[in-house]
Design a protein around this motif. Sequence first.
Motif, short mmCIF file in Angstrom:
data_model
loop_
_atom_site.label_atom_id
_atom_site.label_comp_id
_atom_site.label_asym_id
_atom_site.label_seq_id
_atom_site.Cartn_x
_atom_site.Cartn_y
_atom_site.Cartn_z
N GLY A 91 -66.68 -9.70 -42.37
CA GLY A 91 -66.72 -8.68 -43.41
C GLY A 91 -66.05 -9.17 -44.67
N THR A 92 -65.87 -8.28 -45.63
CA THR A 92 -65.27 -8.64 -46.91
C THR A 92 -63.87 -9.20 -46.74
N THR A 93 -63.08 -8.58 -45.87
CA THR A 93 -61.70 -9.02 -45.66
C THR A 93 -61.66 -10.47 -45.21
N THR A 94 -62.45 -10.82 -44.21
CA THR A 94 -62.49 -12.20 -43.73
C THR A 94 -62.97 -13.14 -44.81
N ALA A 95 -63.96 -12.71 -45.58
CA ALA A 95 -64.50 -13.56 -46.64
C ALA A 95 -63.44 -13.87 -47.70
N ILE A 96 -62.70 -12.86 -48.12
CA ILE A 96 -61.66 -13.08 -49.14
C ILE A 96 -60.55 -13.95 -48.58
N ASN A 97 -60.16 -13.72 -47.33
CA ASN A 97 -59.14 -14.57 -46.72
C ASN A 97 -59.60 -16.01 -46.61
N THR A 98 -60.89 -16.22 -46.38
CA THR A 98 -61.43 -17.58 -46.33
C THR A 98 -61.25 -18.28 -47.66
N GLU A 245 -61.66 -26.61 -46.92
CA GLU A 245 -61.49 -26.85 -45.49
C GLU A 245 -61.86 -25.58 -44.72
N PRO A 246 -62.41 -25.71 -43.51
CA PRO A 246 -62.63 -24.53 -42.68
C PRO A 246 -61.31 -23.84 -42.36
N VAL A 247 -61.37 -22.56 -42.03
CA VAL A 247 -60.16 -21.83 -41.65
C VAL A 247 -60.15 -21.51 -40.16
N GLU A 248 -61.28 -21.72 -39.49
CA GLU A 248 -61.36 -21.59 -38.04
C GLU A 248 -61.99 -22.86 -37.47
N PHE A 249 -61.42 -23.29 -36.35
CA PHE A 249 -61.87 -24.55 -35.77
C PHE A 249 -62.29 -24.32 -34.32
N GLY A 250 -63.32 -25.03 -33.89
CA GLY A 250 -63.79 -24.87 -32.51
C GLY A 250 -65.23 -25.31 -32.39
N GLY A 251 -65.92 -24.67 -31.46
CA GLY A 251 -67.31 -25.02 -31.23
C GLY A 251 -68.20 -24.62 -32.39
N GLU A 252 -69.31 -25.28 -32.52
CA GLU A 252 -70.41 -24.97 -33.43
C GLU A 252 -70.17 -25.44 -34.86
N MET A 253 -68.89 -25.48 -35.32
CA MET A 253 -68.64 -25.89 -36.71
C MET A 253 -68.37 -27.40 -36.82
N ILE A 254 -68.45 -28.09 -35.68
CA ILE A 254 -68.10 -29.51 -35.69
C ILE A 254 -69.34 -30.40 -35.78
N ASP A 255 -69.11 -31.60 -36.30
CA ASP A 255 -70.14 -32.63 -36.27
C ASP A 255 -69.85 -33.59 -35.12
N LYS A 270 -70.10 -25.16 -41.22
CA LYS A 270 -68.71 -25.59 -41.02
C LYS A 270 -67.73 -24.42 -41.11
N PHE A 271 -68.20 -23.29 -41.66
CA PHE A 271 -67.34 -22.10 -41.76
C PHE A 271 -67.66 -21.06 -40.68
N GLU A 272 -68.53 -21.41 -39.73
CA GLU A 272 -68.95 -20.43 -38.73
C GLU A 272 -68.66 -20.96 -37.33
N GLY A 273 -67.37 -21.13 -37.04
CA GLY A 273 -66.95 -21.63 -35.75
C GLY A 273 -67.18 -20.61 -34.65
N GLY A 274 -67.51 -21.11 -33.45
CA GLY A 274 -67.71 -20.23 -32.30
C GLY A 274 -69.07 -19.57 -32.32
N THR A 275 -69.30 -18.74 -31.31
CA THR A 275 -70.54 -17.97 -31.29
C THR A 275 -70.53 -16.97 -32.43
#
Length: 406
Positions: A91-98, A245-255, A270-275
């Motif tokens: 949502g907007t909150t997550t987007a601004i925090n990013t 830099e990404p703010v969440e790390f894990g699956g799906e956002m990695i090369d 790269k900004f959409e880690g996880g499911t």
Amino acid sequence: MDVKAIREMFPILDQEINGNPLVYLDSSATAQKPLPVIEAVDEYYRKNNANVHRGVHTLGTRATDQYEGAREKVRQFLKAKSTAEIIFTRGTTTAINTIAYGYARQTLKKDDEIVITPMEHHSNIIPWQQAAKATGATLKYIPLQEDGTISLEDARKTITSNTKIVAIAHVSNVLGTINPVKEIAEIAHQNGAVIAIDGAQGAPHMEVDVQNINCDFYAFSGHKMGAPTGIGVLYGKKELLEQMEPVEFGGEMIDFVDLYDSTWKELPWKFEGGTPIIAGAIGLGAAIDFLNEVGMDNILEHEQKLADYALEKMRTINGIDIYGPEKRAALVTFNLDDVHPHDVATVLDAEGIAVRAGHHCAQPLMKWLDVTATARASFYLYNTEEEIDRLVEGLVKTKEYFNNVF
């Protein structure tokens, strides 16, 4: 605009609350969901439920196509250059925090400036407070005019060559002020700053062209425009997103992942880690289709008529204080003399009328207004003048009740 036909697309509106037909006037908090959105989410879970970008099986391919198809719909909706500039968030909150974590904390240094306004939602204040504390930057505010608007002269005085980030709401969730974001973006760029726009109250109600505004970032939430909760969008210029830099790390956002180091996927993933929020994105795409079919210009025109009508009718009530400028978005924030806003909302709810009461996640603005809380009626494409008449009748009853009791 055939409002009657539109209302039939929103099944939740066809009910009674406390024995009265529902009048829903809280769309600034969250909008109701039309049938095409409900059906799109239902179809995904019934027929296409699978994770995206991973499996080569049929369900995975369908889900991926729908998810990425929704991203393209958002790109067109915002008139962005590329789907690489469209990041799905909660949502907007997550987007601004990013932006605040991924961009501001990387680039700001001591004595740099972040410029915002006193009308901002907490979600567009606290991330910048924290970024300033973490980097030694200074937080500055563009002052408000008496009617709750911003003058470009004040913007020019506040935004300086030391300013690195300007963060501002497209539309105030309390005052209904529609800010001159294109002009403020130009002032920001003249001073070498980037501009981030909180579009939570803008994107659902009016056409947004991020290239015409020339904003660097634009954030909005799906649930305020008929999409499911839990899905939002961060638009960013590609060159800025690439350096973040990404703010969440894990699956799906990695090369590639090694034991001691990792590399990231290209934009936007790269900004959409996880499911990711797959059903939410599909629902957002369906909401955009629905709004486009109605027409954003038609929605804006309808809402402005409602706002004008509401101001005219509500001003006939003795002892009412209405906040914000004459030209506004589709909401009216107000107080009744000697009646607490929560009491106003409670009495209205007994009449089947849903309004918001409280500080609306805007405590600095409440302080500027010299109040602790307010009531707010907000309108969307499914509201009518008859519902505003019901609101006015309910407010008159509220005043009479408290005058007789006290």
